[in-house]
Design an enzyme around this catalytic site. Structure first.
Site, PDB file in Angstrom:
ATOM      1  N   VAL A   1      29.541 -17.545   5.917  1.00 16.37           N
ATOM      2  CA  VAL A   1      29.058 -16.397   6.708  1.00 16.37           C
ATOM      3  C   VAL A   1      30.222 -15.463   7.036  1.00 16.37           C
ATOM      4  CG1 VAL A   1      28.147 -15.756   8.976  1.00 16.37           C
ATOM      5  CG2 VAL A   1      27.005 -17.525   7.647  1.00 16.37           C
ATOM      6  N   GLU A   2      31.365 -16.020   7.393  1.00 16.93           N
ATOM      7  CA  GLU A   2      32.487 -15.189   7.827  1.00 16.93           C
ATOM      8  C   GLU A   2      33.081 -14.357   6.683  1.00 16.93           C
ATOM      9  OE1 GLU A   2      33.649 -14.568  10.842  1.00 16.93           O
ATOM     10  OE2 GLU A   2      32.191 -15.873  11.801  1.00 16.93           O
ATOM     11  N   THR A   3      33.379 -15.002   5.557  1.00 10.40           N
ATOM     12  CA  THR A   3      34.163 -14.285   4.523  1.00 10.40           C
ATOM     13  C   THR A   3      33.727 -14.577   3.079  1.00 10.40           C
ATOM     14  OG1 THR A   3      35.795 -16.090   4.418  1.00 10.40           O
ATOM     15  CG2 THR A   3      36.264 -14.292   5.953  1.00 10.40           C
TER      16      THR A   3
END
Ligand SMILES: [Ca+2]
Length: 360
Positions: free
Chosen positions: A130-132
């Site tokens: 989700v983050e990167t």
């Protein structure tokens, strides 16, 4: 855009006079001459025994980034909340296929980090996804310039970002790195798990054992650091994350329960009295819960009960949509991994139905 920006920074360092003809006043020398920045340097240097001259020289190289302010500002017209739209951003093909690949590549480290922390491997993978997108989008802003811009040119968040800028100086000092060496998001978040400097200093770990914590270059450092962050926030080993909430009493006013907030405080007894049951066959949970509404315009709202581990995920990003997306991606990745493991089982273990046996 970020790469172009870096290119501009490089040009600005070489040709300050030439560049000033073509661009806004975004150049080095902007921060270090300001009184508020000088006061910040004096304060931070004194409290942490840092070299004020070195700090001044570093901030002389920082560049104000108006783009960073554009990106962090809330929209003038708040958008309509849509769970369906939010979820679709993260439950996409690159995050699902990339997650399976990331999991297979780092399986041994994920298992070890999970055993140590109690955080399931699929949650660690999903957060990094989700983050990167597993390190594909870690950001190319100078963390120093981004944090200096937000600390001194964006008053609504100045307190938070002055703190993070101070933490960046301390991080660089501890890691014996130049403070302008760190790249990150527009908000100064660094590496695969997008840790702000304060989180990096307090919970990041050297997962690959090379003596350096490098959340941008080492996926193994990122894996152990995410697990450590969630464990420190109170992850319950073997605990549940969320279950669908069945609203059996149509008359009930849900607002007070929704307004009770993200910290799980609603007991199973209280929820039962209000006509709310957990909607799975696994029996009811005794854990305290929070009631979550996943709203999509023109569609029925989905209600869920989030438990302690759901709350822990919201410490990463204070949003129930965020936590539910992480949980959904994690479940999807776990099912994908299981399906692959079943496909590679020896053929002899699979019952074979032949035409002959079917006739019997
Ligand atoms: Ca390392």
């Amino acid at each position: 855009m970020s790469l172009r920006l870096l290119h501009r920074l490089a040009l600005a360092a070489c040709l300050p006079l030439a560049l000033s003809i073509f661009s806004a006043p975004a150049q080095a020398g902007y921060f270090d001459e300001r009184d508020d920045v000088r006061a910040f340097i004096a304060d931070v240097a004194t409290r942490n025994k840092l070299d004020a001259t070195e700090m001044t020289q570093a901030l002389a190289k920082a560049t104000p980034l108006p783009k960073v302010i554009d990106l962090i500002k809330p929209p003038s017209q708040p958008g309509v909340r849509s769970w369906k739209r939010y979820r679709a951003r993260f439950l996409d093909a690159p995050r699902i296929s990339g997650g399976v690949q990331f999991w297979q590549t780092y399986q041994a480290d994920l298992d070890r980090a999970s055993n140590n922390s109690g955080v399931p491997p699929e949650i660690i993978v999903a957060i990094i996804g989700v983050e990167t997108v597993y390190g594909r989008n870690t950001g190319n802003f100078s963390a120093l310039s981004a944090l200096a811009t937000l600390a001194f040119d964006y008053p609504p968040r100045a307190e938070l970002f002055r703190h993070e800028l101070e933490e960046l100086f301390l991080l660089a000092h501890e890691q014996h790195q130049p403070v302008d060496a760190y790249l990150g998001s527009y908000a100064g978040a660094i590496g695969l798990p997008q840790f702000l400097p304060s989180s990096l200093r307090s919970v990041a770990v050297d997962g690959d054992g090379d003596g350096i914590i490098d959340l941008r270059g080492s996926p193994r450092d990122a894996i152990y650091s995410v697990a450590n962050f969630l464990a420190q926030q109170g992850w319950v080993r073997g605990g549940e994350i969320a279950r669908p909430a069945l609203i059996t009493n149509a008359e009930i006013d849900l607002k007070p329960l929704l307004d009770a907030g993200i910290v799980p405080t609603l007991s199973a007894d209280l929820l039962a009295q209000q006509g709310i049951a957990s909607g799975t066959a696994k029996g009811s949970s005794k854990e305290l819960a929070t009631l979550v509404d996943l709203v999509t315009p023109n569609e029925p709202t989905q209600y869920w009960l989030g438990y302690q581990n759901f709350y822990v995920i919201t410490r990463y990003n204070h949003s129930s949509f965020y936590a539910m997306s992480v949980a959904d991606l994690a479940t999807t990745l776990k099912l994908e991994m299981r399906a692959r493991q079943e496909m590679i089982r020896p053929v002899s273990l699979t019952p074979v139905v032949t035409k002959k046996s079917r006739k019997k």
